[in-house]
Enzyme design. Structure first.
Site, PDB file in Angstrom:
ATOM      1  N   CYS A  79      17.333 -80.708  -0.072  1.00 42.99           N
ATOM      2  CA  CYS A  79      17.597 -82.137  -0.239  1.00 42.99           C
ATOM      3  C   CYS A  79      16.352 -82.985   0.064  1.00 42.99           C
ATOM      4  CB  CYS A  79      18.809 -82.515   0.596  1.00 42.99           C
ATOM      5  SG  CYS A  79      19.642 -83.959  -0.037  1.00 42.99           S
ATOM      6  N   HIS A 171      23.101 -78.751   0.244  1.00 44.48           N
ATOM      7  CA  HIS A 171      22.922 -78.349   1.649  1.00 44.48           C
ATOM      8  C   HIS A 171      23.550 -76.980   1.920  1.00 44.48           C
ATOM      9  CE1 HIS A 171      21.451 -82.183   3.452  1.00 44.48           C
ATOM     10  NE2 HIS A 171      21.976 -82.671   2.337  1.00 44.48           N
ATOM     11  N   GLU A 173      23.120 -75.124   4.297  1.00 46.97           N
ATOM     12  CA  GLU A 173      23.290 -74.872   5.740  1.00 46.97           C
ATOM     13  C   GLU A 173      24.651 -75.351   6.238  1.00 46.97           C
ATOM     14  OE1 GLU A 173      21.688 -77.289   4.404  1.00 46.97           O
ATOM     15  OE2 GLU A 173      21.821 -79.109   5.599  1.00 46.97           O
TER      16      GLU A 173
HETATM   17  N1  GLN Z   1      18.699 -89.423  -0.237  1.00 51.48           N
HETATM   18  C1  GLN Z   1      17.894 -88.838   0.776  1.00 51.48           C
HETATM   19  C2  GLN Z   1      16.414 -89.114   0.547  1.00 51.48           C
HETATM   20  O1  GLN Z   1      16.057 -89.599  -0.489  1.00 51.48           O
HETATM   21  C3  GLN Z   1      18.098 -87.341   0.834  1.00 51.48           C
HETATM   22  C4  GLN Z   1      19.485 -87.056   1.298  1.00 51.48           C
HETATM   23  C5  GLN Z   1      19.636 -85.771   2.049  1.00 51.48           C
HETATM   24  O2  GLN Z   1      18.671 -85.116   2.446  1.00 51.48           O
HETATM   25  N2  GLN Z   1      20.878 -85.417   2.307  1.00 51.48           N
HETATM   26  O3  GLN Z   1      15.630 -88.857   1.430  1.00 51.48           O
END
Ligand code: GLN
Length: 189
Positions: A79, A171, A173
């Site tokens: 992410c 995610h 995890e």
């Molecule tokens: N939207 C977040 C960002 O741009 C990422 C979201 C996340 O890591 N769950 O940093």
């Protein structure tokens, strides 16, 4: 094996637990000394702009890039971690790691669906489908020729690999499916 999790901000504990469940030694990484001990590194989800500022503040970005470029340190970005590893970010300058030849779109699934779960078919991981949890997730809007696409959701790339870099929009995890962590720890290199 000592597997590090960048521990500046975000979903750190969850990754540490997954590493332990995989039978390896989790190391929270906050300093260059910690980085020097690890054989693999996970960059967790969180807020990419915050993590990016802290990486610069502690000079960890230079060290991570050096460990990757010189020694091929395997790195897994989930992410926000994926955003930090991408060569390009749509509508924004990339001034941090940029180690994988992809363009990412932040918060790509729109405001209405901040979070959702989806069953994903993953190339290289045996069935059943993997339940991906997406939280204000980015996706990969463009990938270079060297990038292996490992999973997509509605035509958008959500898991990819180039050499020793693995990135996911979701995610892995969260929940207790260890398959993607095992794939990173055992298969990438
Ligand atoms: N939207 C977040 C960002 O741009 C990422 C979201 C996340 O890591 N769950 O940093």
């Amino acid at each position: 094996m000592k597997v590090g999790v960048l521990a500046l901000q975000g979903a750190v504990q969850e990754h540490l637990k997954m590493i332990e469940k995989c039978g390896h030694q989790p190391i929270p990484v906050k300093t260059i000394a910690h980085l020097n001990q690890v054989k693999r590194l996970i960059i967790p989800g969180g807020e990419s702009t915050t993590i990016s500022k802290l990486l610069v503040k502690y000079h960890l970005n230079e060290k991570i890039a050096e460990l990757y470029n010189r020694y091929g340190l395997p790195i897994f970005g989930t992410c926000a971690g994926m955003i930090l590893l991408a060569k390009q970010i749509e509508g924004q300058k990339q001034d941090i790691l940029g180690l994988i030849d992809i363009t990412v779109r932040r918060n790509a699934f729109g405001r209405q669906i901040n979070s959702f779960e989806a069953e994903l078919e993953i190339n290289g991981i045996t069935p059943p489908l993997f339940r991906g949890i997406f939280i204000r997730a980015p996706y990969i809007s463009k990938a270079g020729k060297e990038v292996r696409i490992l999973a997509s959701f509605r035509e958008n790339i959500v898991l990819a690999q180039q050499k020793n870099i693995l990135v996911s929009s979701f995610h892995p995890e969260l929940g207790d499916d260890l398959r993607i962590h095992r794939f990173f720890i055992e298969k990438i290199n």
